[in-house]
Design an enzyme around this catalytic site. Sequence first.
Site, PDB file in Angstrom:
ATOM      1  N   TYR A  56     -37.108 -15.215  35.314  1.00  0.00           N
ATOM      2  CA  TYR A  56     -36.837 -16.014  36.506  1.00  0.00           C
ATOM      3  C   TYR A  56     -38.125 -16.663  36.993  1.00  0.00           C
ATOM      4  O   TYR A  56     -39.070 -15.982  37.364  1.00  0.00           O
ATOM      5  CB  TYR A  56     -36.249 -15.164  37.637  1.00  0.00           C
ATOM      6  CG  TYR A  56     -34.973 -14.428  37.300  1.00  0.00           C
ATOM      7  CD1 TYR A  56     -34.115 -14.873  36.288  1.00  0.00           C
ATOM      8  CD2 TYR A  56     -34.604 -13.286  38.008  1.00  0.00           C
ATOM      9  CE1 TYR A  56     -32.949 -14.182  35.982  1.00  0.00           C
ATOM     10  CE2 TYR A  56     -33.434 -12.597  37.725  1.00  0.00           C
ATOM     11  CZ  TYR A  56     -32.612 -13.044  36.704  1.00  0.00           C
ATOM     12  OH  TYR A  56     -31.454 -12.364  36.411  1.00  0.00           O
ATOM     13  N   PRO A 204     -21.377 -11.904  41.532  1.00  0.00           N
ATOM     14  CA  PRO A 204     -20.111 -11.384  42.060  1.00  0.00           C
ATOM     15  C   PRO A 204     -19.393 -12.360  42.981  1.00  0.00           C
ATOM     16  O   PRO A 204     -18.218 -12.168  43.280  1.00  0.00           O
ATOM     17  CB  PRO A 204     -20.550 -10.131  42.835  1.00  0.00           C
ATOM     18  CG  PRO A 204     -21.953 -10.437  43.264  1.00  0.00           C
ATOM     19  CD  PRO A 204     -22.541 -11.205  42.114  1.00  0.00           C
ATOM     20  N   ARG A 207     -21.213 -17.418  41.434  1.00  0.00           N
ATOM     21  CA  ARG A 207     -22.340 -18.344  41.637  1.00  0.00           C
ATOM     22  C   ARG A 207     -22.186 -19.124  42.946  1.00  0.00           C
ATOM     23  O   ARG A 207     -22.521 -20.301  43.043  1.00  0.00           O
ATOM     24  CB  ARG A 207     -22.481 -19.297  40.453  1.00  0.00           C
ATOM     25  CG  ARG A 207     -22.513 -18.555  39.134  1.00  0.00           C
ATOM     26  CD  ARG A 207     -22.895 -19.403  37.959  1.00  0.00           C
ATOM     27  NE  ARG A 207     -22.718 -18.653  36.728  1.00  0.00           N
ATOM     28  CZ  ARG A 207     -23.517 -17.690  36.285  1.00  0.00           C
ATOM     29  NH1 ARG A 207     -24.573 -17.357  36.969  1.00  0.00           N
ATOM     30  NH2 ARG A 207     -23.257 -17.042  35.169  1.00  0.00           N
TER      31      ARG A 207
END
Length: 328
Positions: A56, A204, A207
């Site tokens: 990330y 969950p 997105r």
Amino acid sequence: MKLRKLGNQGLEVSELGLGCMGMSEFYGSGDEQEAIATIHLALDLGVNFIDTADMYGPFTNEQLVGKAINDRRDRVVLATKFGNVRSADGGWLGISGKPEYVRQACDASLQRLGVDVIDLYYQHRVDVTVPIEETVGAMAELVQQGKVRYLGLSEAAPTTIRRAQAIHPISALQTEYSLWSRDPEDEILPTLRELGIGFVPYSPLGRGFLTGAFASPDDFAPDDFRRRSPRFQGENFVKNLQVVEQVKAIAIEKGITAGQLALAWLLAQGEDIVPIPGTKRRTYLKENIGAATVTLTATDLSRIDAVAPQGVAAGDRYPAQNMSSLNR
């Protein structure tokens, strides 16, 4: 915030975690000050499970998380991942589960995070060119060396999970799971429950789509990767929006938000499930945490199943080039 167990090795985490990916990449520009304030608020509100990954940023999200938890490390169950290899300029270099890479990646993550030990270390994607026994064997060495406490996998298929578990206990599997990604119910969840492995659903909230906050693909920033995601394009977007509207209607009846309903539904699927909704803003964090106080009746769950059955989402969950690395 209640605690839930992930696996049988002693790992306990808050029933909701915090996914930090979007603070650094993929969902438009970030604000480091607000991101750190969000992590701090999460900890203050009882969320102790913080999720990041070396890719990330790339690399910058671990640094951000490290900065945020520097003076409160004892309050954090810290999860990070290796396996998606990227260059410093953001280029994609493939997937690696080679033992030497596992060791190098762990040392690099420890340094960026500014910690002595990683609580939960995941293989982010399975490297099909390296036997999982070799990868998990190297991960097990990290546990023996005291660099890692518990092991996890991400987007691994049932057969791979079984082979990994035979080498070293796996505490958690991370895979996409939500009201519009219910595939894990077929084989993944039964396998995990048979083996005593916890389940950590990422994305969950679909997105962000399941929050009902988006009415058009134009709502996304130009550099938001959802613009390239099949579920957010053309007719798929329109069809998926119809599902969200039905979810939202049930939520309104209960006096909660669509996002809270989606998270509460996941929490109701089992005590071994710990969703990690991602956000980079305190406002949405507080909304997400509110889901932990929601009780869904059997009637509520039946109604939700009726409007969001397995396979309801239109479109694949990733662009074609990314789909090949899932469930391997």
